[in-house]
Design an enzyme around this catalytic site. Structure first.
Site, PDB file in Angstrom:
ATOM      1  N   HIS A 229       0.875  -1.178   0.000  1.00 57.95           N
ATOM      2  CA  HIS A 229       0.000   0.000   0.000  1.00 57.95           C
ATOM      3  C   HIS A 229       0.907   1.221   0.000  1.00 57.95           C
ATOM      4  CE1 HIS A 229      -2.747   3.142   1.277  1.00 57.95           C
ATOM      5  NE2 HIS A 229      -2.030   3.345   2.373  1.00 57.95           N
TER       6      HIS A 229
ATOM      7  N   CYS B  25      -5.013   2.524  -4.379  1.00 54.48           N
ATOM      8  CA  CYS B  25      -4.120   3.486  -3.731  1.00 54.48           C
ATOM      9  C   CYS B  25      -2.842   3.705  -4.536  1.00 54.48           C
ATOM     10  CB  CYS B  25      -3.778   3.007  -2.325  1.00 54.48           C
ATOM     11  SG  CYS B  25      -3.018   1.364  -2.276  1.00 54.48           S
TER      12      CYS B  25
END
Length: 528
Positions: free
Chosen positions: A38, A108
């Site tokens: 992430h 993301c």
């Protein structure tokens, strides 16, 4: 922190498995992976990332993931802070909304890649962007659930300008935030009361004027102007150095309340109210009107042709205008004629009494909100109407009201619509529309509205003006653009930095004329 090299842009890389991926991945997916990644972008001492809750911003490392697995310096940005915030806001409200999140193709890491390219031309490692493709469905669901958990709870989130901001709220912060909300609520209530009061006063004044007019006629005065009614201010044409395609410009003196030399507004006075009404009346022959609408047409004739005050316009007049502007059954030519009549009416000093009646319907500015989708003749007529409303202080203030209202599912305000129209028209390829648009820009800048909303709009106006300069405009339009930039730069602290970074440099146009050079000098004092 900022330096001569710009503001650092870092990529924060988190391993959602906290180091377990290399150990467990062979047994789960049949191949070894180093981590389930992430990412987020850290710039201006804030962390920005995207998940199921939309675009989130917090202090660096402020999510439940704790410290990042590693940090990569992508470069430095020279984009001004306000421009970057506006860019993030645009992403948060368009392509990176909560509903648009997709773990595989819109996550993301895609957000980090897009922001990195905008900020400094950097990139997220390709293996991170492509990583979800190798994850089995069960792992994808687990990853998405974890990312959704990064969104702060409602008690820890502040929504500001389209971006959720995570913060740990201290008791002092909660107290301050409560006080701010109370002040905002009081301000909204005061604005609502002001609106209601203004409408009541307008109606009362109209009734009073009707009674005076009736008494004067019964007394045999003959000429309604001999009563106590106020007369419209005569506006004489004063041609500028170059003739305007929309007609000669004229100036009216307004009170000077700013330390910069205040120029009078640019308006278009070659519109004859009687002639425009005659065209409108002829165009209406193909429209089936109700008895009330016919009465509104008669009232408009009294106002524009016979020179009566705005008191002659009944309560249903704007309902009639709203039908003309918004009905799909009305021909475009009829709307153009109606808008030209309103542009002539805008030059009268009592037009504000009519405008205040539109606070409930918002038929005029709701129409202008979608001006870029209207036929070109309608755009010209509507823009001229807005420009002429700067002829008098009361009507120009109405154009720049900040109180919000709803139309077609959108939250709008008078100042937002006015700014949108001015930007669109200024950058139009149509010469006549550009002429009116630059006049609008000039008029808005000289009004110097002291509100937070206007502070935010300065950057938008400044960007449009810089884009206009790149098109090598004529001297008249160049003068208006530079004059507007000089005033906006004096009002907004972020705009001078934008002028220095984006360009073109105003100095490039030095020597065009003495008055242009004077405005360039004012701009460069702020930029340097």
């Amino acid at each position: 922190m900022a330096s001569e090299e710009g503001v650092p842009v870092d990529l924060y890389i988190y391993d959602l498995t906290h180091g377990l991926a290399p150990i467990l991945s062979p047994a789960i997916i049949g191949q070894q992976i180093d981590g389930v990644w992430h990412t987020s972008i850290v710039v201006f001492e804030r962390e920005f990332f995207y998940g199921g809750g939309g675009v989130i911003t917090c202090a660096p490392g402020g999510t439940v993931l704790g410290a990042p697995h590693r940090v990569e310096r992508l470069g430095h940005t020279f984009v001004p802070f306000q421009v970057f915030v506006d860019y993030i806001q645009g992403l948060a409200t368009t392509t990176y909304t909560p509903s648009a999140y997709r773990l595989l193709e819109h996550n993301c890491n895609h957000f980090s890649e897009e922001v990195a390219q905008f900020a400094c031309g950097g990139h997220v490692p390709k293996h991170i962007v492509r990583q979800p493709d190798v994850l089995p469905p069960a792992i994808r669901l687990a990853v998405q659930a974890l990312l959704d958990g990064l969104v702060p709870s409602s008690a820890q989130a502040v929504y500001a300008e389209g971006v959720r901001q995570s913060r740990q709220e201290s008791p002092e912060f909660r107290t301050l935030n409560t006080q701010i909300e109370e002040v905002r609520a009081q301000g909204a209530q005061l604005e609502k009361q002001r609106s209601t009061l203004a409408e009541k006063l307008a109606r009362k004044e109209r009734r009073r004027e009707k009674k005076r007019h009736k008494r004067a006629m019964e007394a045999g005065a003959g000429d309604p102007a001999s009563s106590e009614m106020s007369e419209p201010v005569e506006v004489e044409a004063a041609p500028r150095e170059e003739a305007s395609h929309a007609g000669p410009s004229a100036a009216l003196d307004l009170p000077d309340d700013h330390d910069m030399p205040r120029e009078p507004p640019i308006i278009f006075t070659d519109i004859d109210g009687a002639q425009e009404f005659e065209k409108f009346s002829k165009a209406l022959e193909c429209v089936e009107l109700t008895a009330e609408e016919k009465q509104s047409v008669d009232e408009l004739q009294q106002y524009l042709v016979q020179g009566e005050g705005s008191w002659v316009l009944g309560d249903e007049f704007l309902t009639f205008i709203g039908r003309i502007l918004h009905s799909g059954d009305i021909e475009s030519e009829v709307r153009v004629c109606a808008l030209r009549c309103l542009a002539a009416a805008a030059l009268k000093d009592d037009v504000a009494l009519v405008l205040h009646q539109d606070r409930r319907r918002h038929c005029l500015l709701a129409y202008c909100q979608r001006l870029d989708l209207r036929p070109l003749p309608e755009q010209r007529a509507a823009a001229t109407m807005l420009c002429n409303l700067f002829a008098h202080t009361s009507s120009s203030e109405w154009l720049l009201y900040i109180s919000e209202w709803e139309a077609e599912g959108m939250t709008l305000s008078n100042i937002r619509v006015t700014i949108k129209v001015s930007v669109h028209c200024s950058l139009s390829e149509d010469e006549e529309l550009r002429d009116v648009g630059t006049a609008l820009m000039y008029n808005i800048a000289t009004k110097e509205v002291k509100t937070v909303v206007f502070d935010e709009a300065c950057v938008e106006l400044g960007m449009a003006l810089l884009q206009l300069l790149q098109s090598a405009p004529a001297e008249e339009h160049l003068y208006r653009a530079c004059s507007a930039l000089a005033r906006l730069a004096a009002h907004c602290r972020d705009l001078p930095a934008l002028l220095a970074v984006v360009g073109p440099p105003p100095d490039a146009y030095r020597g065009t004329s003495a008055r242009v050079d004077e405005q360039i000098d004012l701009i460069m004092k702020r930029v340097k």
